[in-house]
Design a protein around this motif. Sequence first.
Motif, mmCIF file in Angstrom:
data_model
loop_
_atom_site.group_PDB
_atom_site.id
_atom_site.type_symbol
_atom_site.label_atom_id
_atom_site.label_comp_id
_atom_site.label_asym_id
_atom_site.label_seq_id
_atom_site.Cartn_x
_atom_site.Cartn_y
_atom_site.Cartn_z
ATOM 1 N N SER A 93 0.837 -1.210 0.000
ATOM 2 C CA SER A 93 0.000 0.000 0.000
ATOM 3 C C SER A 93 0.863 1.247 0.000
ATOM 4 C CB SER A 93 -0.922 0.023 1.220
ATOM 5 O OG SER A 93 -1.779 -1.076 1.235
ATOM 6 N N SER A 94 1.866 1.260 0.850
ATOM 7 C CA SER A 94 2.736 2.434 0.987
ATOM 8 C C SER A 94 3.486 2.734 -0.299
ATOM 9 C CB SER A 94 3.730 2.231 2.131
ATOM 10 O OG SER A 94 3.052 2.100 3.349
ATOM 11 N N ILE A 95 4.031 1.706 -0.920
ATOM 12 C CA ILE A 95 4.795 1.927 -2.151
ATOM 13 C C ILE A 95 3.892 2.480 -3.247
ATOM 14 C CG2 ILE A 95 6.047 0.782 -4.026
ATOM 15 C CD1 ILE A 95 7.309 -1.019 -1.833
ATOM 16 N N TYR A 96 2.732 1.881 -3.420
ATOM 17 C CA TYR A 96 1.798 2.396 -4.433
ATOM 18 C C TYR A 96 1.401 3.844 -4.135
ATOM 19 C CZ TYR A 96 0.597 -1.722 -7.316
ATOM 20 O OH TYR A 96 0.601 -2.757 -8.209
ATOM 21 N N LEU A 97 1.075 4.136 -2.884
ATOM 22 C CA LEU A 97 0.640 5.493 -2.526
ATOM 23 C C LEU A 97 1.769 6.509 -2.680
ATOM 24 C CD1 LEU A 97 -1.595 4.648 0.563
ATOM 25 C CD2 LEU A 97 -2.374 5.440 -1.690
ATOM 26 N N ILE A 98 2.963 6.144 -2.240
ATOM 27 C CA ILE A 98 4.108 7.043 -2.381
ATOM 28 C C ILE A 98 4.414 7.281 -3.862
ATOM 29 C CG2 ILE A 98 6.609 7.240 -2.032
ATOM 30 C CD1 ILE A 98 6.104 5.810 0.711
ATOM 31 N N ARG A 99 4.371 6.226 -4.660
ATOM 32 C CA ARG A 99 4.592 6.379 -6.104
ATOM 33 C C ARG A 99 3.503 7.250 -6.725
ATOM 34 N NH1 ARG A 99 4.170 7.478 -10.505
ATOM 35 N NH2 ARG A 99 4.870 6.465 -12.393
ATOM 36 N N TRP A 118 3.664 10.170 -16.580
ATOM 37 C CA TRP A 118 3.696 10.431 -15.141
ATOM 38 C C TRP A 118 2.301 10.627 -14.568
ATOM 39 C CZ3 TRP A 118 7.532 8.948 -12.440
ATOM 40 C CH2 TRP A 118 8.817 8.926 -12.977
ATOM 41 N N LEU A 119 1.467 11.367 -15.260
ATOM 42 C CA LEU A 119 0.118 11.621 -14.749
ATOM 43 C C LEU A 119 -0.745 10.367 -14.750
ATOM 44 C CD1 LEU A 119 -0.557 15.111 -16.383
ATOM 45 C CD2 LEU A 119 0.082 14.618 -14.006
ATOM 46 N N VAL A 120 -0.702 9.625 -15.837
ATOM 47 C CA VAL A 120 -1.527 8.415 -15.934
ATOM 48 C C VAL A 120 -1.026 7.345 -14.967
ATOM 49 C CG1 VAL A 120 -2.224 6.520 -17.450
ATOM 50 C CG2 VAL A 120 -2.288 8.874 -18.290
ATOM 51 N N SER A 121 0.267 7.070 -14.996
ATOM 52 C CA SER A 121 0.794 6.010 -14.130
ATOM 53 C C SER A 121 0.659 6.373 -12.652
ATOM 54 C CB SER A 121 2.243 5.683 -14.484
ATOM 55 O OG SER A 121 3.092 6.791 -14.239
ATOM 56 N N SER A 122 0.811 7.639 -12.325
ATOM 57 C CA SER A 122 0.669 8.055 -10.925
ATOM 58 C C SER A 122 -0.777 7.945 -10.462
ATOM 59 C CB SER A 122 1.182 9.484 -10.745
ATOM 60 O OG SER A 122 2.564 9.531 -11.030
ATOM 61 N N GLY A 123 -1.711 8.303 -11.329
ATOM 62 C CA GLY A 123 -3.128 8.130 -10.999
ATOM 63 C C GLY A 123 -3.487 6.673 -10.783
ATOM 64 N N ILE A 124 -2.950 5.822 -11.635
ATOM 65 C CA ILE A 124 -3.187 4.385 -11.499
ATOM 66 C C ILE A 124 -2.595 3.877 -10.185
ATOM 67 C CG2 ILE A 124 -2.570 2.114 -12.440
ATOM 68 C CD1 ILE A 124 -2.800 3.447 -15.265
ATOM 69 N N CYS A 125 -1.358 4.266 -9.899
ATOM 70 C CA CYS A 125 -0.713 3.823 -8.652
ATOM 71 C C CYS A 125 -1.465 4.318 -7.423
ATOM 72 C CB CYS A 125 0.737 4.296 -8.606
ATOM 73 S SG CYS A 125 1.819 3.420 -9.743
ATOM 74 N N LEU A 126 -1.918 5.551 -7.461
ATOM 75 C CA LEU A 126 -2.676 6.098 -6.332
ATOM 76 C C LEU A 126 -3.970 5.314 -6.119
ATOM 77 C CD1 LEU A 126 -2.803 8.298 -4.171
ATOM 78 C CD2 LEU A 126 -3.904 9.774 -5.849
ATOM 79 N N THR A 127 -4.653 5.001 -7.201
ATOM 80 C CA THR A 127 -5.898 4.229 -7.108
ATOM 81 C C THR A 127 -5.638 2.832 -6.546
ATOM 82 O OG1 THR A 127 -6.842 5.452 -8.961
ATOM 83 C CG2 THR A 127 -7.847 3.318 -8.433
ATOM 84 N N ILE A 128 -4.636 2.161 -7.074
ATOM 85 C CA ILE A 128 -4.324 0.806 -6.592
ATOM 86 C C ILE A 128 -3.890 0.860 -5.136
ATOM 87 C CG2 ILE A 128 -2.875 -1.235 -6.902
ATOM 88 C CD1 ILE A 128 -2.695 -0.479 -9.901
ATOM 89 N N GLY A 129 -3.087 1.848 -4.783
ATOM 90 C CA GLY A 129 -2.655 1.992 -3.394
ATOM 91 C C GLY A 129 -3.815 2.198 -2.445
ATOM 92 N N VAL A 134 -7.445 0.417 1.744
ATOM 93 C CA VAL A 134 -8.816 0.236 2.239
ATOM 94 C C VAL A 134 -9.075 -1.244 2.522
ATOM 95 C CG1 VAL A 134 -11.258 0.342 1.547
ATOM 96 C CG2 VAL A 134 -9.762 2.313 1.180
ATOM 97 N N GLY A 135 -8.702 -2.095 1.603
ATOM 98 C CA GLY A 135 -8.895 -3.532 1.809
ATOM 99 C C GLY A 135 -8.131 -4.056 3.007
ATOM 100 N N THR A 136 -6.919 -3.553 3.185
ATOM 101 C CA THR A 136 -6.101 -3.963 4.335
ATOM 102 C C THR A 136 -6.774 -3.560 5.641
ATOM 103 O OG1 THR A 136 -4.061 -3.820 3.044
ATOM 104 C CG2 THR A 136 -3.849 -3.705 5.446
ATOM 105 N N LEU A 137 -7.246 -2.332 5.706
ATOM 106 C CA LEU A 137 -7.933 -1.874 6.918
ATOM 107 C C LEU A 137 -9.174 -2.713 7.198
ATOM 108 C CD1 LEU A 137 -7.608 1.996 6.535
ATOM 109 C CD2 LEU A 137 -6.526 0.555 8.279
ATOM 110 N N GLN A 138 -9.919 -3.041 6.151
ATOM 111 C CA GLN A 138 -11.133 -3.837 6.324
ATOM 112 C C GLN A 138 -10.823 -5.259 6.797
ATOM 113 O OE1 GLN A 138 -12.816 -3.447 2.407
ATOM 114 N NE2 GLN A 138 -13.947 -1.578 2.932
ATOM 115 N N MET A 139 -9.737 -5.834 6.324
ATOM 116 C CA MET A 139 -9.406 -7.225 6.639
ATOM 117 C C MET A 139 -8.482 -7.384 7.830
ATOM 118 S SD MET A 139 -11.130 -9.142 4.623
ATOM 119 C CE MET A 139 -10.335 -10.721 4.775
#
Length: 145
Positions: A93-99, A118-129, A134-139
């Motif tokens: 989660s951290s790596i995706y969010l930081i990226r 940069w804009l597209v890949s960063s948006g994708i990484c932020l979404t995946i992160g 969220v899933g980690t917190l839920q589980m």
Amino acid sequence: MFNAENKALVLAAYCSGLAAMAHLGCIIFGGDWYRFFGAGEQMATLAEQGHWYPSAVTSVIVVVLSIWTLYGLSAAKVIRQLPLIRLALIVISSIYLIRGVGFIWLMPMFPGNSLTFWLVSSGICLTIGLLYAVGTLQMWPRLNV
């Protein structure tokens, strides 16, 4: 479909798996794929010349993303639980969010990559992160240490 306990983590794993396959496609299909995905002209040219570097770097990314896919599926209870699941999910989660938010500081290190990349890949990484977080917190209560 399969029995999953957390849709966010399944979607995050699916996205990581798609990213791994896209990177694998770059290795298989070469320079045009590197260009399409915005990896920069230098990487594309090296791939076309048969240089080892693009395939080596991209192979590491494929392996990492594949492992992250397995951890997402494991945390969602689609496959058996992998070791150090909580730590792995925090790191992923951290790596995706930081990226996702830190691309401004990464851009000067990779001048061959386009702003669109940069804009597209960063948006994708932020979404995946966010999906992993969220899933980690839920589980979290149902994940063994």
